[in-house]
Design a protein around this motif. Structure first.
Motif, PDB file in Angstrom:
ATOM      1  N   ARG A 134      -0.035  -4.100  -8.206  1.00  0.00           N
ATOM      2  CA  ARG A 134      -0.255  -3.805  -9.686  1.00  0.00           C
ATOM      3  C   ARG A 134      -0.302  -2.202  -9.984  1.00  0.00           C
ATOM      4  O   ARG A 134       0.477  -1.530 -10.874  1.00  0.00           O
ATOM      5  N   GLU A 135      -1.155  -1.632  -8.986  1.00  0.00           N
ATOM      6  CA  GLU A 135      -1.000  -0.001  -9.301  1.00  0.00           C
ATOM      7  C   GLU A 135       0.275   0.559  -8.741  1.00  0.00           C
ATOM      8  O   GLU A 135       0.697   1.634  -9.356  1.00  0.00           O
ATOM      9  N   ARG A 137       0.924  -1.319   0.028  1.00  0.00           N
ATOM     10  CA  ARG A 137      -0.050   0.046   0.097  1.00  0.00           C
ATOM     11  C   ARG A 137       0.835   1.119   0.181  1.00  0.00           C
ATOM     12  O   ARG A 137       1.783   1.409   0.943  1.00  0.00           O
ATOM     13  N   GLU A 196       2.636   0.011 -11.779  1.00  0.00           N
ATOM     14  CA  GLU A 196       2.248   0.887 -13.016  1.00  0.00           C
ATOM     15  C   GLU A 196       2.713   2.252 -12.907  1.00  0.00           C
ATOM     16  O   GLU A 196       3.148   2.940 -13.810  1.00  0.00           O
ATOM     17  N   MET A 197       2.427   2.862 -11.575  1.00  0.00           N
ATOM     18  CA  MET A 197       2.772   4.168 -11.125  1.00  0.00           C
ATOM     19  C   MET A 197       4.386   4.515 -11.299  1.00  0.00           C
ATOM     20  O   MET A 197       4.702   5.401 -11.991  1.00  0.00           O
ATOM     21  N   CYS A 245      -1.750   7.941   1.170  1.00  0.00           N
ATOM     22  CA  CYS A 245      -2.519   6.561   0.506  1.00  0.00           C
ATOM     23  C   CYS A 245      -3.699   6.907   0.503  1.00  0.00           C
ATOM     24  O   CYS A 245      -4.201   7.287   1.804  1.00  0.00           O
ATOM     25  N   GLY A 283      -0.493   6.370  -4.453  1.00  0.00           N
ATOM     26  CA  GLY A 283      -0.852   6.095  -5.821  1.00  0.00           C
ATOM     27  C   GLY A 283      -0.801   4.602  -6.042  1.00  0.00           C
ATOM     28  O   GLY A 283      -1.160   4.268  -7.251  1.00  0.00           O
ATOM     29  N   GLY A 284      -0.668   3.822  -4.962  1.00  0.00           N
ATOM     30  CA  GLY A 284      -0.607   2.444  -5.278  1.00  0.00           C
ATOM     31  C   GLY A 284      -1.541   1.610  -4.319  1.00  0.00           C
ATOM     32  O   GLY A 284      -0.981   1.247  -3.236  1.00  0.00           O
ATOM     33  N   ARG A 285      -2.885   1.255  -4.585  1.00  0.00           N
ATOM     34  CA  ARG A 285      -3.709   0.407  -3.663  1.00  0.00           C
ATOM     35  C   ARG A 285      -3.405  -0.997  -3.559  1.00  0.00           C
ATOM     36  O   ARG A 285      -3.877  -1.790  -2.937  1.00  0.00           O
ATOM     37  N   ASN A 286      -2.595  -1.320  -4.737  1.00  0.00           N
ATOM     38  CA  ASN A 286      -2.150  -2.767  -4.739  1.00  0.00           C
ATOM     39  C   ASN A 286      -0.850  -2.910  -5.161  1.00  0.00           C
ATOM     40  O   ASN A 286      -0.237  -1.863  -5.773  1.00  0.00           O
TER      41      ASN A 286
END
Length: 422
Positions: A21-22, A13, A25-26, A53, A16-19
């Motif tokens: 993958r996100e 966490r 990607e960020m 977050c 910009g990234g809740r998981n």
């Protein structure tokens, strides 16, 4: 015989990234997630920006009782641990609880809840005498940092060694290092390890304001974190967490687990010099790097990517550059180096684990994340800091380093399983 340790599960966490993958990607997009602080009115402070977050504990599956009982940092750790356990494919019912442990890192632990409780008890600081009847029944949980890894252990059914590691900003690396040693020596087969911190509170912001460590570039928060750039003027505070499932290699192979990477080396040193200051020659960090590389039984030239501490303060970036030159020799000028703090900010004790997650994903995807906001390199920071754009290349071996107040300097080496010299 020393047993080998591999990463089989990851949970993250981050701003910009809740998981996972996100988060990845960020990073590969070179996109910064830092913004103006929204948790409280930041206008009285010198630095008014942070990496926050987007986190909804109920949507993340935490019960109302868990939300009330746990500090935000503990919530992050539990959610990430559950994700990592699920990602690993481990079946809790078929495991041996006594051979499963937890190693959690944090710099400021339950700072969010402690400050909230103080404000309630003191009527926002106006009262010296306080009424204990207003005290939360969960105050002990907030005061005792050891409760946080216990929460993670309860969430994953771990009944083996459970520990809290608090070494400031190297806590995320040091908690993983502790877990690796427990597996390597045979004390545990599986460790749920990582770090968490949620320091975006008025008191923490005030502390860094007082020593002018954080950036006052409030008019453009997404461009404020500028590691190795000539115009950098401090780090950007952040929150976040990353948790991993670490396993003994044969244990992972027997169940056919996917392996992100092997942790082949870890070392930490202290400069015994100054609480916040760093010697310009980078000797202590260089010693940690040399020791971690030595444990890995590789040459410095085998390192394909360096994940820098890269906080964005002038003394740290120069200290770190000197340490890379001192430990890697001429290879320091050839190997790509980057700082993801340019995108996710500096989450204190958590960042070392978040950076290890980036390292494992770099190995999996064969991509080096960039240093965002690096337009005009400091002439004293004259290495290949991968400005602005991610880079596809062979990534078999990664070095990740951390530097923390108190003089802590830590280094860790990750390698692709089956890669050269594995």
């Amino acid at each position: 015989m020393t047993r080998r340790v591999v990463i089989t599960g990851i949970g993250v966490r981050s701003p910009g990234g809740r998981n996972v993958r996100e988060f990845w990607e960020m990073l590969t997009a070179g996109r910064s997630a830092t913004r103006r602080i929204s948790f409280f009115d930041p206008s009285p402070y010198r630095s008014q920006i942070a990496g926050e977050c987007d986190f909804d504990p109920v949507a993340e599956g935490l019960s109302a009782r868990e939300v009330r009982r746990m500090d935000r940092a503990a919530q992050f750790a539990v959610v990430c641990a559950r994700d990592a356990f699920g990602d690993s494919g481990l079946d809790p019912a078929s495991g041996v609880p006594e051979r499963t442990g937890v190693s959690l890192g944090s710099a400021v632990a339950a700072a969010t809840s402690l400050e909230h409780e103080y404000l309630v008890l003191s009527d926002a600081g106006r009262e010296w005498q306080v009424d204990h009847e207003y005290l939360s029944p969960h105050m002990f949980d907030h005061l005792s940092p050891g409760v946080m890894p216990a929460e993670v252990a309860w969430a994953v059914g771990a009944e083996g060694p459970v520990a809290m590691v608090s070494d400031g900003c190297t806590s995320g690396l040091d908690a993983l290092g502790h877990a690796c040693r427990l597996i390597s020596e045979g004390t545990a087969d599986v460790m749920v390890a990582g770090a968490t911190d949620t320091p975006i509170t008025p008191i923490v912001v005030s502390c860094f304001d007082a020593i002018k460590a954080t950036s006052p570039r409030n008019d453009e928060p997404e461009h404020a974190s500028r590691p190795f750039d000539n115009s950098r003027n401090g780090f950007v505070l952040a929150e976040g967490a990353a948790m991993f499932v670490l396993e003994e290699l044969d244990h992972a192979r027997r169940r056919g687990a996917r392996v992100y990477a092997e942790i082949t080396g870890y070392a930490t040193r202290l400069n015994a010099y100054h609480m916040t200051g760093l010697k310009p020659d980078g000797r202590e960090m260089a010693e940690a790097i040399r020791a971690a590389i030595g444990q890995s039984r590789i040459d410095p030239a085998d390192v394909d990517y360096v994940n820098a501490h890269g906080s964005g303060t002038k003394q740290n970036d120069r200290h770190e550059t000197a340490a890379f030159k001192r430990s890697l020799g001429e290879h320091a000028y050839r190997v790509p180096v980057s700082s993801i703090k340019s995108m996710v900010g500096h989450s204190l004790g958590a960042i070392g684990s978040i950076e290890v997650a980036a390292c494992a994903l770099a190995i999996e995807h064969q991509v080096v994340p960039p240093t965002a906001n690096l337009h005009e390199p400091d002439p004293e920071c004259d290495l290949d800091y991968v400005p602005l754009t991610a880079r596809e290349q062979d990534v078999d071996t990664v070095l990740s380093v951390g530097s923390g107040f108190g003089g802590f300097q830590s280094a860790m080496v990750l390698r692709r399983l089956g890669g050269t010299n594995s």
